[in-house]
Design a protein around this motif. Structure first.
Motif, mmCIF file in Angstrom:
data_model
loop_
_atom_site.group_PDB
_atom_site.id
_atom_site.type_symbol
_atom_site.label_atom_id
_atom_site.label_comp_id
_atom_site.label_asym_id
_atom_site.label_seq_id
_atom_site.Cartn_x
_atom_site.Cartn_y
_atom_site.Cartn_z
ATOM 1 N N SER A 25 -3.338 4.214 -4.238
ATOM 2 C CA SER A 25 -3.551 4.430 -5.669
ATOM 3 C C SER A 25 -4.835 3.786 -6.181
ATOM 4 O O SER A 25 -5.345 4.175 -7.228
ATOM 5 N N GLU A 39 -4.903 16.901 -8.762
ATOM 6 C CA GLU A 39 -3.460 16.753 -8.917
ATOM 7 C C GLU A 39 -2.747 17.680 -7.937
ATOM 8 O O GLU A 39 -2.731 18.903 -8.125
ATOM 9 N N ALA A 59 -2.153 8.101 -9.363
ATOM 10 C CA ALA A 59 -0.845 8.331 -8.749
ATOM 11 C C ALA A 59 -1.014 8.569 -7.252
ATOM 12 O O ALA A 59 -1.983 9.215 -6.826
#
Length: 270
Positions: A25, A39, A59
């Motif tokens: 992360s 993403e 994330a």
């Protein structure tokens, strides 16, 4: 006590997983760079935000794509045709930079390797279009700055709305076939020699005009002086000179009134 070893394995695994997630992360973006989020579970490249320099947390299931956003340059050699169909090699350098706030759109539409996909074709097309307007002699000698500006203008038009800005184009070298280059050099040398010869002719002509003007001025001055000198003025000047000579310490014999027009005759100068 027997349960501790059994609990230790999951704890260790958990700790390893947490460390892995933290490492996964944590992203550091270096100086002159920018980043966009990819993403995996969403719509791919997030075009809403460009991340700047420094430390960022994303994330674990997403990736940060980092690219340089400061001004950069690439150099290339292109084979192009001149206006008369002669093939020439042009070595050039292009300075460019992506639009910082549009980095996500640039990568999403053109890919991470947008220089190869977008910049190279635009520069090659512009170079071929511009160079094709000139003769080899113009490319070799006097039109370099103009060619650079025209290529820049062409590239700017081709990349309009593509989120990539070209700042400058530099044409470093134009390579012609040896026979053509030698012919151009001979012609340029002959033109230079002709200009030097014309310069010498102009200089000689100006010098002759100067001497002619000076001679005419002296002639005019003598003519005016001759017209203004009467016998009376000459006699007065002679008398003045005689008086000054008689006052000097040098020995001489002055015969008054024995010369033409009654002017004194001076004998001896010691």
């Amino acid at each position: 006590m027997d349960k501790l070893p059994k609990l230790g394995v999951p704890v260790i695994i958990g700790i390893v997983v947490v460390i892995f997630l933290i490492i996964k992360s944590a992203v550091t973006i270096g100086p002159g760079e920018g980043g966009v989020i990819f993403e995996r579970l969403g719509n791919g490249i997030n075009t809403d935000k460009t991340y700047g320099e420094g430390f960022h947390i994303v994330a674990p299931w997403n990736d940060m794509i980092v690219r340089k956003v400061r001004q950069q340059s690439i150099s290339d050699q292109m084979n192009v045709l001149s206006v008369n169909g002669l093939e020439v090699k042009v070595n050039g350098t292009i300075w460019y930079e992506p639009e910082y706030s549009k980095l996500g759109l640039l990568i999403k539409t053109k890919g991470e390797d947008y220089e190869r996909e977008l910049l190279d074709p635009a520069v090659n097309a512009a170079a071929r279009s511009v160079v094709g307007r000139y003769t080899p002699e113009q490319l070799y000698s006097s039109k370099r700055d103009l060619i650079e500006q025209e290529i820049l203008d062409e590239v700017t038009k081709l990349l309009e709305g593509q989120y990539l800005n070209v700042k400058r184009v530099l044409v470093e070298d134009v390579q012609l076939p040896p026979t053509i280059r030698q012919a151009i050099e001979r012609k340029l040398k002959q033109e230079q020699e002709s200009l030097e010869y014309e310069f010498r002719l102009v200089t000689a002509s100006k010098e002759a005009d100067k001497q002619r003007i000076e001679a005419q001025g002296k002639a005019d001055a003598n003519k005016i002086l001759s017209a203004s000198l009467t016998d009376k003025i000459l006699q007065d000047k002679g008398i003045e000179a005689t008086v000054k000579l008689s006052e000097s310490n040098n020995s001489k014999v002055i015969v008054i009134g024995s010369g033409d027009s009654g002017m004194p005759i001076i004998l001896g100068n010691q």
